[in-house]
Design an enzyme around this catalytic site. Structure first.
Site, PDB file in Angstrom:
ATOM      1  N   LYS A 221       0.846  -1.197   0.000  1.00  0.00           N
ATOM      2  CA  LYS A 221       0.000   0.000   0.000  1.00  0.00           C
ATOM      3  C   LYS A 221       0.891   1.261   0.000  1.00  0.00           C
ATOM      4  O   LYS A 221       2.102   1.151  -0.078  1.00  0.00           O
ATOM      5  CB  LYS A 221      -0.961  -0.027   1.182  1.00  0.00           C
ATOM      6  CG  LYS A 221      -1.614  -1.407   1.415  1.00  0.00           C
ATOM      7  CD  LYS A 221      -2.442  -1.902   0.228  1.00  0.00           C
ATOM      8  CE  LYS A 221      -2.653  -3.407   0.301  1.00  0.00           C
ATOM      9  NZ  LYS A 221      -3.962  -3.851   0.578  1.00  0.00           N
TER      10      LYS A 221
HETATM   11  C1  LIG Z   1      -4.718  -4.911   1.181  1.00  0.00           C
HETATM   12  C2  LIG Z   1      -6.172  -4.785   1.301  1.00  0.00           C
HETATM   13  C3  LIG Z   1      -6.876  -5.189   2.447  1.00  0.00           C
HETATM   14  C4  LIG Z   1      -6.229  -5.990   3.541  1.00  0.00           C
HETATM   15  O1  LIG Z   1      -5.164  -5.414   4.153  1.00  0.00           O
HETATM   16  P1  LIG Z   1      -4.111  -6.285   4.986  1.00  0.00           P
HETATM   17  O2  LIG Z   1      -3.338  -5.238   5.700  1.00  0.00           O
HETATM   18  O3  LIG Z   1      -3.286  -7.040   4.002  1.00  0.00           O
HETATM   19  O4  LIG Z   1      -4.851  -7.156   5.901  1.00  0.00           O
HETATM   20  C5  LIG Z   1      -8.225  -4.937   2.518  1.00  0.00           C
HETATM   21  N1  LIG Z   1      -8.872  -4.328   1.517  1.00  0.00           N
HETATM   22  C6  LIG Z   1      -8.246  -3.954   0.388  1.00  0.00           C
HETATM   23  C7  LIG Z   1      -9.034  -3.277  -0.684  1.00  0.00           C
HETATM   24  C8  LIG Z   1      -6.881  -4.182   0.236  1.00  0.00           C
HETATM   25  O5  LIG Z   1      -6.280  -3.826  -0.903  1.00  0.00           O
END
Ligand SMILES: *Cc1c(COP(=O)(O)O)cnc(C)c1O
Length: 430
Positions: A221
């Protein structure tokens, strides 16, 4: 006209008439080395993250609640993140998945309830609805790659409680069309902006428009401590419920037992909080650089005949994670991808998410144990996932491909992306 200018003019005309030979057909590639986007946040790690970690080592108190809120790294991160998102509250948790789980608990989603989510998103959205005991109901995406607001209303039943508005791959969900639908039907809106931290929608920060918002702070992210997540809201009651849920149902305050309900432990530690605090201070820099690079590419390819870009409901607020171009068929997309790879400007299909209804285990309603509450109700028994619930989603995703962006791309990198698209697109998108 003398001989030399005549020859130069003739060469220019012939260059226009017969474009450069594609690398896939034996021509010279646009670049020597493949253009490759990295994980953004870690590329910006420096002495600031190191200092935060050193502080925590020195203090020997990595559990957030052993530190006063005035000095806890996690608490400082929460305050700064709430300010960034223009929300009253932010709660730091261990992951985006944990944040979704907390948000659903805050919204009192449980057995018998239904939650509408896009057919193309990350597993965590579906999994946490299942873990809450509720029923996931998929809606189609549109050519913005986000949930199609026009496909929401007919999926609403008397059991529907929440719409998950997910802002996928840097593109904010179209909240001005989603919020009125929710209001009309008395539904709550959960914003998941995990893939769009740093984007905005018509001047409003993501996470501040729905009832509650969440973001992941995992490595892929915008900013990251490897793992991490956050819940944001303006609603004191939702915040208190999310807080309780993330801390085994208690509250780290006097009288914490009064409104007890069983929760889990999704508490963030001080090391993570410190790194995220340092990263948050760089968020505008990172997001600004990605956006500027995307702009350079958009500007460079504008006006290409037949160019169909992913639709952006609010282009200025988009993060610009990828320059996605749509083709008439998936085989045309395939030819584009092969030709771009040969130019050393590889493209990818829309990624970071999955067409969930066609995942075999989801289509078969696999759960932790059989007889899971989600699928025990009449509606839960009757609902069918699989290809038939999202044909448009499958079609759209099969026709798009994108060059992924990176905040550290140089002007020459983005110029290569432009050159490759301008060279390849006319050859394949006939
Ligand atoms: C990455 C992601 C998540 C989950 O996040 P984690 O930190 O990996 O648990 C949830 N929703 C979306 C849209 C994502 O891209």
């Amino acid at each position: 006209m003398n001989r030399r200018t005549f020859l130069a003019a003739a060469a220019a005309v012939s260059a226009q008439a017969s474009p450069e030979k594609l690398a896939s057909e034996g021509g010279a590639p646009v670049r020597r080395q493949p253009l490759k986007a990295k994980n953004w946040g870690p590329e910006f790690y420096d002495g600031q993250e190191r200092q935060q970690l050193d502080d925590v080592v020195e203090a020997r108190n990595p559990f957030r609640f052993s530190n006063p809120a005035s000095t806890s790294k996690v608490a400082l991160f929460e305050r700064a993140y709430a300010a960034y998102c223009h929300t009253q509250y932010a709660l730091a948790v261990t992951s985006g998945t944990a944040a979704l789980h907390c948000a659903l608990a805050a919204l009192e989603v449980g057995p018998g309830d239904e939650v509408i989510l896009p057919a193309w998103t990350w597993y965590s959205c579906y999994n946490t609805i299942i873990q809450a005991g509720a029923l996931p109901v998929f809606a189609e995406i549109d050519d913005s790659f986000n949930i199609d607001p026009d496909d929401i209303e007919h999926r609403i039943t008397p059991q529907t409680k929440v719409i998950m508005a997910v802002s996928l791959q840097g593109n904010p969900a179209d909240m001005d069309r989603i919020l009125p639908i929710a209001r009309r039907h008395g539904l709550k809106v959960l914003e998941d902006f995990s893939q769009s931290v740093g984007a905005s929608y018509k001047g409003r920060p993501l996470g501040s428009m729905g009832d509650i918002g969440i973001s992941s702070l995992q490595q892929s992210k915008t900013i990251t401590a490897g793992e991490g997540g956050a819940v944001v809201t303006n609603d004191a009651r939702l915040y208190e419920r999310a807080f309780r849920f993330h801390d085994v149902g208690l509250l780290q305050t006097p009288g914490g037992h009064r409104n007890f309900f069983p929760g889990l432990n999704y508490r963030m530690n001080e090391f993570t909080g410190g790194v995220l605090l340092a990263q948050l201070r760089k968020l505008d820099t990172i997001a600004g650089a990605v956006r500027a690079n995307a702009r350079r590419v958009y500007d460079g390819i504008r006006g290409l005949p037949g160019l169909q870009l992913r639709r952006l409901p609010h282009p200025e607020g988009e993060l610009g994670s990828g320059i996605f171009i749509g083709f008439k068929t998936s085989s045309e997309r395939q030819r584009y991808a092969e030709a771009m790879r040969a130019e050393n400007v590889p493209v990818s299909s829309p990624g970071g998410s999955v067409v969930l209804p066609i995942v075999p285990e989801i289509e078969n309603k696999v759960t932790v144990v059989p007889h899971w509450p989600s699928f025990e109700t009449a509606r839960g028994k009757a609902i069918r996932y699989g290809r038939d619930c999202c044909p448009r989603t499958i079609d759209i995703l099969s026709r798009y491909a994108g060059v992924m962006m990176d905040p550290k791309f140089t002007p020459s990198d983005t110029a290569d992306a432009v050159a490759a698209i301008r060279k390849v697109h006319p050859a394949v998108a006939g």
